[in-house]
Design an enzyme around this catalytic site. Structure first.
Site, PDB file in Angstrom:
ATOM      1  N   ARG A 144      46.690 -46.851  32.742  1.00  0.00           N
ATOM      2  CA  ARG A 144      46.381 -45.716  31.882  1.00  0.00           C
ATOM      3  C   ARG A 144      46.255 -46.192  30.432  1.00  0.00           C
ATOM      4  NH1 ARG A 144      50.655 -43.722  35.257  1.00  0.00           N
ATOM      5  NH2 ARG A 144      49.954 -42.048  36.660  1.00  0.00           N
ATOM      6  N   LYS A 168      54.503 -42.998  33.712  1.00  0.00           N
ATOM      7  CA  LYS A 168      55.018 -41.641  33.526  1.00  0.00           C
ATOM      8  C   LYS A 168      56.437 -41.533  34.071  1.00  0.00           C
ATOM      9  CE  LYS A 168      50.591 -39.178  33.500  1.00  0.00           C
ATOM     10  NZ  LYS A 168      49.771 -38.126  34.156  1.00  0.00           N
ATOM     11  N   HIS A 236      40.038 -43.244  31.186  1.00  0.00           N
ATOM     12  CA  HIS A 236      40.435 -42.689  32.481  1.00  0.00           C
ATOM     13  C   HIS A 236      39.361 -42.917  33.538  1.00  0.00           C
ATOM     14  CE1 HIS A 236      42.642 -40.202  35.294  1.00  0.00           C
ATOM     15  NE2 HIS A 236      41.515 -39.581  35.576  1.00  0.00           N
ATOM     16  N   ARG A 239      39.860 -46.216  35.045  1.00  0.00           N
ATOM     17  CA  ARG A 239      40.944 -46.130  36.041  1.00  0.00           C
ATOM     18  C   ARG A 239      40.400 -45.547  37.347  1.00  0.00           C
ATOM     19  NH1 ARG A 239      46.643 -45.355  36.705  1.00  0.00           N
ATOM     20  NH2 ARG A 239      47.231 -43.389  37.699  1.00  0.00           N
ATOM     21  N   HIS A 262      51.116 -43.609  41.242  1.00  0.00           N
ATOM     22  CA  HIS A 262      51.146 -42.217  41.682  1.00  0.00           C
ATOM     23  C   HIS A 262      52.447 -41.919  42.419  1.00  0.00           C
ATOM     24  CE1 HIS A 262      46.480 -41.832  41.672  1.00  0.00           C
ATOM     25  NE2 HIS A 262      47.004 -41.527  40.507  1.00  0.00           N
ATOM     26  N   TYR A 271      40.555 -40.279  45.151  1.00  0.00           N
ATOM     27  CA  TYR A 271      39.591 -41.367  44.982  1.00  0.00           C
ATOM     28  C   TYR A 271      38.883 -41.736  46.286  1.00  0.00           C
ATOM     29  CZ  TYR A 271      42.113 -41.800  40.609  1.00  0.00           C
ATOM     30  OH  TYR A 271      42.697 -41.538  39.396  1.00  0.00           O
TER      31      TYR A 271
END
Length: 293
Positions: A144, A168, A236, A239, A262, A271
């Site tokens: 990211r 995150k 993004h 990514r 994730h 994806y």
């Protein structure tokens, strides 16, 4: 009260700097709204009507539904905290739902476009090593934008050819580095000149400061415009392109999930849509029941 909450998510919840900054901005925006419309700085006495009026104002200011939902998420977290420490007995967010919206479908760059970009950047003498590395690191690792800016020098392990990325929720993951990227990163490590305050960060700008997210976006946008007419040319999308391309080339979705950081497989499955579209094309060309007579 707001400062105590920010201390709580930083110390106890161990949220990333980027997440804390987002929470602070969202809550300060709400506090300003409450002060302006209710003539009070005390957020504990807020009711559902105030929350709804806040949503209306955000909508009138043309804020996207995605951004409004992020602010509502910040408010939920804040009021859950107030409930937890006994400052309130009922949360004004109790029956406030997130806005429904259809997420805009992200269009990955093709592998041909990325190859073309590589050829252009290699032949572009004016392109700095830093700019090249911004694009290649994002595309080769699925990192990211904020993760790249916050990458610590100590988390680039040249002996193992891997990054340790703090994502995150302060979650850590390890991502491999290709041989080619490894070489460019080592070259950059030898010429980078960080100032004393920012020497812990791997990527720094010409002034020796930590990279800003706006700068990273501008670099990506500038060079992608050389090879595509697609409107979305953001970090993004790199990514997104990384995930799509490695899945198209046979990578296991569970492994890609770990690399992307994730928390659920459902996030990574987005994806696979590109794979399904390719499968449809193959089917329509090759299957006897699909062949046009």
């Amino acid at each position: 009260m707001l400062e105590k909450f920010l201390d709580y998510i930083r110390i106890e919840k161990r949220y990333s700097v980027h997440t804390i900054t987002s929470y602070q901005k969202d809550l300060e925006d709400f506090a300003s709204f409450v002060l302006e419309t209710e003539a009070t700085a005390d957020l504990r006495g807020v009711n559902k009507k105030v929350i709804r009026n806040f949503i209306v104002q955000l909508s009138e200011n043309k804020l996207s539904k995605r951004s409004i939902n992020r602010k509502l998420s910040s408010l939920r977290g804040f009021y859950v905290y107030l409930l937890r420490i006994g400052e309130i007995t009922v949360s004004p967010m109790e029956s406030i739902s997130s806005l429904k919206f259809y997420a805009e479908k992200q269009q990955a760059f093709s592998q041909d476009e990325m190859t073309m970009l590589q050829e252009k950047t290699e032949n572009k003498s004016a392109m700095s090593l830093l700019e090249k590395l911004i694009i290649e690191t994002l595309y080769q690792t699925g990192m990211r934008k904020a993760e790249l800016c916050n990458l610590l020098f100590e988390n680039v392990d040249f002996s193992k050819s891997e990054f340790k990325i703090i994502g995150k929720g302060n979650k850590q993951r390890v991502v491999p580095i290709s041989e080619r990227l490894h070489r460019d990163l080592q070259n950059y490590a030898e010429v980078r000149r960080p100032d004393e305050e920012n020497k812990t960060y791997f990527f720094v700008n010409k002034k020796g400061k930590k990279l800003g997210e706006r700068f990273v976006y501008s670099v990506v946008n500038k060079y992608l415009s050389l090879v595509t007419t697609k409107e979305k040319r953001s970090p993004h999308i790199l990514r997104h392109s990384f995930a799509t391309h490695v899945l198209n080339n046979g990578a296991e979705i569970s492994k890609v999930k770990k690399i992307l950081g994730h928390s659920s497989l459902a996030s990574t499955q987005v994806y696979t849509e590109a794979n399904i579209e390719e499968l449809k094309k193959v089917f329509n060309k090759a299957h006897p029941r699909a062949l046009k007579k």
